[in-house]
Design a protein around this motif. Structure first.
Motif, PDB file in Angstrom:
ATOM      1  N   GLU A  53       0.558  -5.131   3.605  1.00  0.00           N
ATOM      2  CA  GLU A  53      -0.539  -5.869   4.234  1.00  0.00           C
ATOM      3  C   GLU A  53      -0.270  -7.372   4.160  1.00  0.00           C
ATOM      4  OE1 GLU A  53      -5.337  -6.653   3.558  1.00  0.00           O
ATOM      5  OE2 GLU A  53      -4.291  -5.104   2.411  1.00  0.00           O
ATOM      6  N   GLY A  55      -4.406   9.723  -0.301  1.00  0.00           N
ATOM      7  CA  GLY A  55      -4.863   8.640   0.559  1.00  0.00           C
ATOM      8  C   GLY A  55      -4.048   7.379   0.336  1.00  0.00           C
ATOM      9  N   ASP A  56      -4.526   6.285   0.897  1.00  0.00           N
ATOM     10  CA  ASP A  56      -3.844   5.002   0.759  1.00  0.00           C
ATOM     11  C   ASP A  56      -4.250   4.347  -0.558  1.00  0.00           C
ATOM     12  OD1 ASP A  56      -2.777   5.489   3.212  1.00  0.00           O
ATOM     13  OD2 ASP A  56      -4.031   4.050   4.294  1.00  0.00           O
ATOM     14  N   VAL A 111       4.192  10.557  -2.301  1.00  0.00           N
ATOM     15  CA  VAL A 111       4.189   9.475  -1.320  1.00  0.00           C
ATOM     16  C   VAL A 111       4.707   9.967   0.024  1.00  0.00           C
ATOM     17  CG1 VAL A 111       4.553   7.779  -3.160  1.00  0.00           C
ATOM     18  CG2 VAL A 111       6.508   8.591  -1.837  1.00  0.00           C
ATOM     19  N   SER A 112       4.189   9.333   1.089  1.00  0.00           N
ATOM     20  CA  SER A 112       4.664   9.624   2.443  1.00  0.00           C
ATOM     21  C   SER A 112       5.108   8.363   3.170  1.00  0.00           C
ATOM     22  CB  SER A 112       3.564  10.323   3.249  1.00  0.00           C
ATOM     23  OG  SER A 112       2.380   9.540   3.283  1.00  0.00           O
ATOM     24  N   TYR A 166      -1.483   3.156  -7.706  1.00  0.00           N
ATOM     25  CA  TYR A 166      -0.497   4.246  -7.694  1.00  0.00           C
ATOM     26  C   TYR A 166       0.393   4.186  -8.934  1.00  0.00           C
ATOM     27  CZ  TYR A 166       3.996   6.447  -6.658  1.00  0.00           C
ATOM     28  OH  TYR A 166       5.155   7.183  -6.743  1.00  0.00           O
ATOM     29  N   PHE A 168       5.013   3.584   3.025  1.00  0.00           N
ATOM     30  CA  PHE A 168       4.520   2.336   2.452  1.00  0.00           C
ATOM     31  C   PHE A 168       4.220   1.357   3.582  1.00  0.00           C
ATOM     32  CE2 PHE A 168       7.836   4.292  -0.077  1.00  0.00           C
ATOM     33  CZ  PHE A 168       7.182   4.523  -1.282  1.00  0.00           C
ATOM     34  N   SER A 169       3.268   0.484   3.343  1.00  0.00           N
ATOM     35  CA  SER A 169       3.028  -0.618   4.270  1.00  0.00           C
ATOM     36  C   SER A 169       2.729  -1.863   3.452  1.00  0.00           C
ATOM     37  CB  SER A 169       1.881  -0.302   5.234  1.00  0.00           C
ATOM     38  OG  SER A 169       0.682  -0.002   4.538  1.00  0.00           O
ATOM     39  N   THR A 207       0.854  -1.185   0.000  1.00  0.00           N
ATOM     40  CA  THR A 207       0.000   0.000   0.000  1.00  0.00           C
ATOM     41  C   THR A 207       0.890   1.234   0.000  1.00  0.00           C
ATOM     42  OG1 THR A 207      -1.803  -1.098   1.181  1.00  0.00           O
ATOM     43  CG2 THR A 207      -1.741   1.303   1.282  1.00  0.00           C
ATOM     44  N   HIS A 253       1.124   5.086   0.822  1.00  0.00           N
ATOM     45  CA  HIS A 253       0.494   6.183   1.555  1.00  0.00           C
ATOM     46  C   HIS A 253       0.849   7.481   0.828  1.00  0.00           C
ATOM     47  CE1 HIS A 253      -0.295   3.134   4.489  1.00  0.00           C
ATOM     48  NE2 HIS A 253       0.995   2.948   4.728  1.00  0.00           N
ATOM     49  N   SER A 254      -0.164   8.235   0.451  1.00  0.00           N
ATOM     50  CA  SER A 254       0.073   9.381  -0.427  1.00  0.00           C
ATOM     51  C   SER A 254      -0.840  10.543  -0.076  1.00  0.00           C
ATOM     52  CB  SER A 254      -0.170   8.968  -1.883  1.00  0.00           C
ATOM     53  OG  SER A 254      -1.562   8.929  -2.167  1.00  0.00           O
ATOM     54  N   ASP A 255      -0.631  11.650  -0.779  1.00  0.00           N
ATOM     55  CA  ASP A 255      -1.487  12.813  -0.572  1.00  0.00           C
ATOM     56  C   ASP A 255      -2.888  12.604  -1.143  1.00  0.00           C
ATOM     57  OD1 ASP A 255      -0.758  12.879  -3.232  1.00  0.00           O
ATOM     58  OD2 ASP A 255      -0.196  14.999  -3.256  1.00  0.00           O
TER      59      ASP A 255
END
Length: 320
Positions: free
Chosen positions: A173, A150-151, A167-168, A157, A170-171, A144, A146-148
């Motif tokens: 899952e 949303g996820d 981007v801010s 993306y 990553f995760s 996933t 994480h960005s401006d």
């Protein structure tokens, strides 16, 4: 001259990693290369299980990839997508007619109860690939972004939004429950490899998902083989993909040193040698201070000879 007992494990994802794996595959005897491939990019689309990084590697090693665009098959046709578009279906992730056969085969086999490792091995065999191709895990892991905006699931993306969102982080899952590929874990425990290579793949979305599988990076750190990282950043640019853009947005210096710092801080003691391009030779001292031994070589891989030569440079680095 390669030693007779040269056995290589390569960690890879994306086009840059596949290029180095092709060089290794050409250089090494049949079966001497085992590749652990990122599956964080995998997703379900149109009812099909898509494994983009696995397929990029399969098509590259089989000599079937579209080298101009870096993904998909050479000489592909698009009749199914054209027909789907006429029907109003989703075509943002384009699947060529022959590429569809791979996804249909994989999806049917998974539905019948086979795991991703077995299906991938059979695809490699049917495509005439002698090297071992292994998904990092047969359990689902999904990246996933994480960005401006949303996820975002990774392919939304990367393909649908063309990497435009800022981007801010990553995760991944499912990663806590995912087991690393057991065949590769066993080979590591038995010290079957003379070299471990981390290909010049995106550190955040291609290599991090592999290394963050439970117990894997420590197993790599503790094995007898030297771990050799090839920089995906050359002269402040990513040769392919959004790595440089991601680094800038994460406020990581867009340099080989920035890459080295990421690995040194997240996986201390893992990397023995960091191979950087000749254009970045002045950064070697800074990289050495991070605990990674910098080595300099031509790392651009535009031709097959360059891919093989880079593989040769990697394998010339001595054991620990």
């Amino acid at each position: 001259m390669l030693a007779a007992d040269t056995r290589v494990l390569a960690l890879t994802g994306g086009v840059g990693g596949a290029k180095l794996c092709l060089g290794l595959d050409c250089l090494l005897p049949a079966g001497a290369l085992q590749v652990l491939v990122n599956t964080g990019d995998d997703f379900e689309h149109l009812g099909l299980h898509i494994s983009p990084d696995i397929d990029t590697l399969l098509y590259t090693l089989a000599g079937r990839s579209n080298q101009a665009q870096g993904w998909g098959l050479e000489g592909e046709s698009w009749n199914a997508m054209a027909a789907l578009e006429e029907l109003g279906g989703s075509t943002w992730f384009r699947l060529g007619d022959r590429d569809l056969a791979t996804h249909l085969f994989r999806t049917a086999r998974l539905a019948a109860g086979d795991d991703l490792a077995r299906v991938t091995a059979e695809l490699a065999q049917r495509l005439g690939i002698a090297s071992g191709i292994h998904p990092m895990s047969s359990q689902p892991v999904r990246t996933t972004v994480h960005s401006d905006e949303g996820d975002l699931p990774f392919q939304h993306y990367f393909v649908r939004r063309q990497c435009e969102p800022q981007v801010s982080g990553f995760s991944f899952e499912g990663i806590a429950e995912a087991a690393p590929n057991p065949a590769l874990v066993a080979m590591l425990a038995e010290n079957r490899f003379s070299h471990v290579l981390v290909c010049p793949s995106n550190p955040f979305v291609s290599i991090d998902p592999i290394l963050q599988l439970p117990g894997l990076w420590s197993a790599l750190r503790d094995c007898d083989a030297p771990v050799i990282l090839v920089s995906p950043i050359v002269a402040g640019q990513a040769i392919k993909g959004p790595a440089a853009k991601m680094m800038a947005e994460l406020q990581v210096p867009v340099t080989a040193t920035g890459v080295a710092r990421h690995y040194a801080s997240h996986y201390p003691g893992l990397v023995d040698y960091f191979l950087i391009d000749e254009s970045d030779a002045t950064l070697a001292g800074d990289i050495d201070q991070l605990g990674l031994q910098a080595r300099v070589a031509p790392t651009l891989m535009k031709t097959l000879d360059q891919k093989i030569e880079l593989a040769r440079h990697c394998l010339a680095l001595e054991a620990r």
